[in-house]
Write a protein that holds these residues in place. Structure first.
Motif, PDB file in Angstrom:
ATOM      1  N   LEU A   6       0.993  -0.817  -0.283  1.00 59.90           N
ATOM      2  CA  LEU A   6       0.066   0.213  -0.454  1.00 59.90           C
ATOM      3  C   LEU A   6       0.740   0.758   0.396  1.00 59.90           C
ATOM      4  CD1 LEU A   6      -2.620   1.188   0.117  1.00 59.90           C
ATOM      5  CD2 LEU A   6      -2.568   1.041   2.925  1.00 59.90           C
ATOM      6  N   TRP A   7       1.869   0.642   0.846  1.00 63.22           N
ATOM      7  CA  TRP A   7       2.896   2.910   0.623  1.00 63.22           C
ATOM      8  C   TRP A   7       3.318   2.705  -0.397  1.00 63.22           C
ATOM      9  CZ3 TRP A   7       0.746   6.330   3.808  1.00 63.22           C
ATOM     10  CH2 TRP A   7       0.149   5.774   4.689  1.00 63.22           C
ATOM     11  N   GLY A   8       4.084   1.064  -0.815  1.00 60.55           N
ATOM     12  CA  GLY A   8       5.175   1.356  -1.709  1.00 60.55           C
ATOM     13  C   GLY A   8       4.042   2.442  -2.435  1.00 60.55           C
ATOM     14  N   ALA A   9       3.120   1.787  -3.281  1.00 58.35           N
ATOM     15  CA  ALA A   9       2.214   2.827  -4.015  1.00 58.35           C
ATOM     16  C   ALA A   9       2.082   3.685  -4.291  1.00 58.35           C
ATOM     17  CB  ALA A   9       0.522   1.362  -4.307  1.00 58.35           C
ATOM     18  N   VAL A  10       1.361   4.035  -3.081  1.00 59.56           N
ATOM     19  CA  VAL A  10       0.756   5.536  -2.281  1.00 59.56           C
ATOM     20  C   VAL A  10       2.632   6.844  -2.721  1.00 59.56           C
ATOM     21  CG1 VAL A  10       0.370   7.047  -0.274  1.00 59.56           C
ATOM     22  CG2 VAL A  10      -0.709   4.946  -1.046  1.00 59.56           C
ATOM     23  N   GLY A  11       3.445   6.297  -2.261  1.00 66.70           N
ATOM     24  CA  GLY A  11       5.072   7.361  -2.452  1.00 66.70           C
ATOM     25  C   GLY A  11       5.554   6.890  -4.207  1.00 66.70           C
ATOM     26  N   ALA A  12       5.095   5.878  -4.904  1.00 67.73           N
ATOM     27  CA  ALA A  12       5.422   6.062  -6.045  1.00 67.73           C
ATOM     28  C   ALA A  12       4.806   6.479  -7.243  1.00 67.73           C
ATOM     29  CB  ALA A  12       5.452   4.633  -6.544  1.00 67.73           C
ATOM     30  N   ALA A  13       3.082   6.771  -6.552  1.00 60.34           N
ATOM     31  CA  ALA A  13       2.325   7.261  -7.279  1.00 60.34           C
ATOM     32  C   ALA A  13       2.230   8.501  -8.066  1.00 60.34           C
ATOM     33  CB  ALA A  13       0.729   7.073  -6.585  1.00 60.34           C
ATOM     34  N   ASP A 108      16.509   8.489  -6.524  1.00 53.97           N
ATOM     35  CA  ASP A 108      16.307   8.363  -5.485  1.00 53.97           C
ATOM     36  C   ASP A 108      14.825   7.584  -5.095  1.00 53.97           C
ATOM     37  OD1 ASP A 108      15.094   9.478  -3.439  1.00 53.97           O
ATOM     38  OD2 ASP A 108      13.980  10.735  -4.805  1.00 53.97           O
ATOM     39  N   GLY A 109      14.287   6.996  -5.700  1.00 53.03           N
ATOM     40  CA  GLY A 109      12.966   6.102  -5.173  1.00 53.03           C
ATOM     41  C   GLY A 109      13.321   5.215  -4.955  1.00 53.03           C
ATOM     42  N   ILE A 110      14.326   4.459  -5.526  1.00 52.93           N
ATOM     43  CA  ILE A 110      15.084   3.111  -4.791  1.00 52.93           C
ATOM     44  C   ILE A 110      15.222   3.090  -3.582  1.00 52.93           C
ATOM     45  CG2 ILE A 110      16.230   1.127  -5.390  1.00 52.93           C
ATOM     46  CD1 ILE A 110      15.529   1.491  -8.052  1.00 52.93           C
ATOM     47  N   PRO A 111      16.186   3.534  -3.212  1.00 47.81           N
ATOM     48  CA  PRO A 111      16.678   3.371  -1.897  1.00 47.81           C
ATOM     49  C   PRO A 111      15.960   3.913  -1.158  1.00 47.81           C
ATOM     50  CG  PRO A 111      17.906   5.446  -3.621  1.00 47.81           C
ATOM     51  CD  PRO A 111      16.824   4.346  -4.223  1.00 47.81           C
ATOM     52  N   GLU A 112      15.053   5.276  -0.910  1.00 48.06           N
ATOM     53  CA  GLU A 112      14.158   5.942  -0.526  1.00 48.06           C
ATOM     54  C   GLU A 112      13.042   4.622  -0.015  1.00 48.06           C
ATOM     55  OE1 GLU A 112      12.956  10.527  -0.345  1.00 48.06           O
ATOM     56  OE2 GLU A 112      11.823   9.174  -1.830  1.00 48.06           O
ATOM     57  N   GLN A 113      12.285   3.891  -0.946  1.00 49.73           N
ATOM     58  CA  GLN A 113      11.589   3.585  -0.452  1.00 49.73           C
ATOM     59  C   GLN A 113      12.260   1.954  -0.016  1.00 49.73           C
ATOM     60  OE1 GLN A 113       8.162   5.074  -3.722  1.00 49.73           O
ATOM     61  NE2 GLN A 113       8.104   3.812  -2.661  1.00 49.73           N
ATOM     62  N   VAL A 166       9.026   2.963 -13.961  1.00 45.85           N
ATOM     63  CA  VAL A 166       9.484   3.608 -12.887  1.00 45.85           C
ATOM     64  C   VAL A 166       8.984   3.472 -11.762  1.00 45.85           C
ATOM     65  CG1 VAL A 166      10.667   5.903 -11.859  1.00 45.85           C
ATOM     66  CG2 VAL A 166      10.460   5.061 -14.495  1.00 45.85           C
ATOM     67  N   SER A 167       7.841   3.902 -11.703  1.00 45.85           N
ATOM     68  CA  SER A 167       6.589   3.590 -10.337  1.00 45.85           C
ATOM     69  C   SER A 167       6.346   2.761 -10.026  1.00 45.85           C
ATOM     70  CB  SER A 167       5.136   4.350 -10.744  1.00 45.85           C
ATOM     71  OG  SER A 167       4.910   5.873 -11.351  1.00 45.85           O
ATOM     72  N   VAL A 168       6.394   1.693 -10.868  1.00 44.73           N
ATOM     73  CA  VAL A 168       6.251  -0.238 -10.216  1.00 44.73           C
ATOM     74  C   VAL A 168       7.586  -0.464  -9.761  1.00 44.73           C
ATOM     75  CG1 VAL A 168       6.601  -2.491 -11.149  1.00 44.73           C
ATOM     76  CG2 VAL A 168       4.711  -0.463 -12.282  1.00 44.73           C
TER      77      VAL A 168
END
Length: 238
Positions: A6-13, A108-113, A166-168
């Protein structure tokens, strides 16, 4: 596990949403520059009050500094690789036009999430302020990159496919972090935060801020300060 999805999807959306918004309408150059400036300020706040402080607190300065260096070098060479690829294709690739921002979002997104997923597994939870801060920083980054690609002649479908990928990947990083949380040492978490910070800093200086300045000119500084103030307030308030 469900919480990490859930939070992974919210962060990437916001990354995919930005691509959709860029495709819905043509953004005037000055407005796009303001959006980029605002996003740059928000990312600076994210580096200072989330990535840097988090890394320093959990793993100390050595692991954090090593992560920053690795992230900076990784972005630098990835960006140069895209530039070489574009020149070999004739220098006019629409997909390459906004590639630096897309690379920055990915690195940025990979390590951050990943760190987000590790925190969820540890029972730390997620603050609403943090989620809003992610949206505030990621959305302008995606809008700017997607608009650059479309202006460069890329097809709307290709832009959407790129940002969907990228989002996925970024969302999946949250799940991976949740799964491998038991193996994540404090130094690894600090290194991941530093990696994201290093990649973002190089991207901001080399691509995002110059592009914002080129388009918005005298309004760039003001937009950047406002973006910084909003994101910093959300981070510190959470």
């Amino acid at each position: 596990m469900g919480e990490s999805v859930l939070w992974g999807a919210v962060g990437a959306a916001p990354l995919l949403l930005g691509a959709v918004l860029a495709g819905v309408r043509a953004w005037p150059p000055r407005m796009l520059g303001i959006v980029l400036g605002f996003g740059a300020g928000a990312l600076i706040a994210s580096i200072a009050y989330e990535l840097w402080e988090e890394g320093l607190d959990v793993g100390g300065p050595v692991a954090l500094a090593a992560g920053v260096a690795a992230g900076a070098l990784c972005y630098f060479f990835a960006d140069r690789g895209v530039d070489v690829w574009s020149r070999r294709r004739g220098g006019g690739s629409g997909a390459a036009a906004g590639a630096p921002l897309a690379i920055g979002a990915l690195l940025d997104g990979i390590p951050e999430q990943l760190v987000l997923g590790i925190g969820l597994a540890a029972g730390e939870g997620v603050s609403v302020a943090l989620v809003i801060a992610i949206v505030v920083s990621n959305l302008p980054e995606s809008i700017g990159s997607s608009s650059e690609m479309l202006d460069g002649g890329a097809k709307r479908r290709d832009v959407l496919l790129l940002w969907t990928a990228v989002s996925v990947v970024c969302a999946a990083a949250t799940v991976v972090g949740f799964v491998v949380a038991d193996l994540a040492t404090p130094e690894l978490r600090a290194g991941a935060s530093g990696f994201a910070a290093g990649a973002l800093l190089v991207m901001l200086v080399d691509s995002m801020i110059p592009e914002a300045q080129r388009r918005a000119r005298d309004l760039t500084g003001l937009a950047t300060v406002i973006g910084f103030a909003v994101a910093a307030g959300l981070s510190l308030g959470g």
